[in-house]
Scaffold this motif. Structure first.
Motif, mmCIF file in Angstrom:
data_model
loop_
_atom_site.group_PDB
_atom_site.id
_atom_site.type_symbol
_atom_site.label_atom_id
_atom_site.label_comp_id
_atom_site.label_asym_id
_atom_site.label_seq_id
_atom_site.Cartn_x
_atom_site.Cartn_y
_atom_site.Cartn_z
ATOM 1 N N ASP A 93 0.833 -1.209 0.000
ATOM 2 C CA ASP A 93 0.000 0.000 0.000
ATOM 3 C C ASP A 93 0.864 1.255 0.000
ATOM 4 O O ASP A 93 0.583 2.214 -0.713
ATOM 5 C CB ASP A 93 -0.934 0.016 1.218
ATOM 6 C CG ASP A 93 -2.053 -1.008 1.113
ATOM 7 O OD1 ASP A 93 -2.308 -1.518 -0.001
ATOM 8 O OD2 ASP A 93 -2.670 -1.306 2.161
ATOM 9 N N HIS A 153 3.746 1.617 -1.242
ATOM 10 C CA HIS A 153 4.410 1.772 -2.548
ATOM 11 C C HIS A 153 3.403 1.797 -3.703
ATOM 12 O O HIS A 153 3.811 1.795 -4.866
ATOM 13 C CB HIS A 153 5.427 0.648 -2.770
ATOM 14 C CG HIS A 153 6.553 0.672 -1.791
ATOM 15 N ND1 HIS A 153 6.766 -0.332 -0.879
ATOM 16 C CD2 HIS A 153 7.510 1.605 -1.557
ATOM 17 C CE1 HIS A 153 7.813 -0.037 -0.144
ATOM 18 N NE2 HIS A 153 8.277 1.138 -0.522
ATOM 19 N N SER A 154 2.136 1.784 -3.362
ATOM 20 C CA SER A 154 1.047 1.845 -4.353
ATOM 21 C C SER A 154 1.110 0.727 -5.386
ATOM 22 O O SER A 154 0.976 0.964 -6.589
ATOM 23 C CB SER A 154 1.040 3.206 -5.063
ATOM 24 O OG SER A 154 0.875 4.236 -4.142
ATOM 25 N N HIS A 155 1.357 -0.484 -4.925
ATOM 26 C CA HIS A 155 1.262 -1.622 -5.829
ATOM 27 C C HIS A 155 0.731 -2.848 -5.087
ATOM 28 O O HIS A 155 0.473 -2.799 -3.888
ATOM 29 C CB HIS A 155 2.577 -1.901 -6.573
ATOM 30 C CG HIS A 155 3.774 -2.119 -5.703
ATOM 31 N ND1 HIS A 155 4.870 -1.315 -5.767
ATOM 32 C CD2 HIS A 155 4.053 -3.037 -4.745
ATOM 33 C CE1 HIS A 155 5.779 -1.727 -4.894
ATOM 34 N NE2 HIS A 155 5.302 -2.772 -4.265
ATOM 35 N N SER A 156 0.570 -3.939 -5.808
ATOM 36 C CA SER A 156 -0.042 -5.135 -5.234
ATOM 37 C C SER A 156 0.923 -5.877 -4.313
ATOM 38 O O SER A 156 2.141 -5.650 -4.356
ATOM 39 C CB SER A 156 -0.476 -6.079 -6.362
ATOM 40 O OG SER A 156 0.667 -6.607 -7.016
#
Length: 144
Positions: free
Chosen positions: A26, A28-31
């Motif tokens: 979250d 790093h704004s990725h899955s």
């Protein structure tokens, strides 16, 4: 359309680890999958770093020691200046721009030495060396 370049597998991990991975993903704004892949790839990249040669290890250690000696010397000079400034009977009229400039130049040199030392320490730890504490400033006790 099948993706032959990828494989799927099940990963068993503790709930705490999964929560930490989700939190980092979250941030790093990725899955979570992308976070796991990035961390695994980084671990292999670190494993590819060249193993330091003993002479490289010793050389870096002695560079840190030499910087520590220079820091101690600068601290000693700075301590003498500070002691002179705080001597009873020493008045502000005796303080000149040259003495203030000298004091400032010692502070600047000390800052530069500490910055260079941090870089050497980071490299030393990256090649497997332990953390070596930086020399601290020890003020002389004022005599009454």
């Amino acid at each position: 359309m099948a993706d032959d370049a990828r494989s799927t597998f099940t990963l068993r991990a503790s709930r705490e680890l999964l929560d930490r991975l989700k939190s980092e993903a979250d941030a790093h704004s990725h899955s979570v999958n992308a976070e796991i892949i990035q961390r695994l790839e980084t671990s292999f990249d670190d494993a590819l770093l060249p193993t330091p040669r003993p002479e490289q290890f010793r050389h870096t250690f002695w560079e840190i020691q030499a910087l520590d000696d220079a820091i101690k010397s600068a601290l000693s000079v700075l301590n003498e200046v500070e002691t002179e400034y705080s001597t009873p009977g020493w008045c502000l009229e005796n303080r000149t721009q040259a003495s203030d400039d000298f004091r400032e130049s010692v502070h600047t040199k000390l800052s530069d030495l500490r910055s260079l030392r941090r870089g050497k320490q980071d490299y030393f730890m990256k090649i497997g060396g332990p953390y070596i504490p930086e020399p601290a400033m020890h003020r002389k006790e004022r005599q009454s």
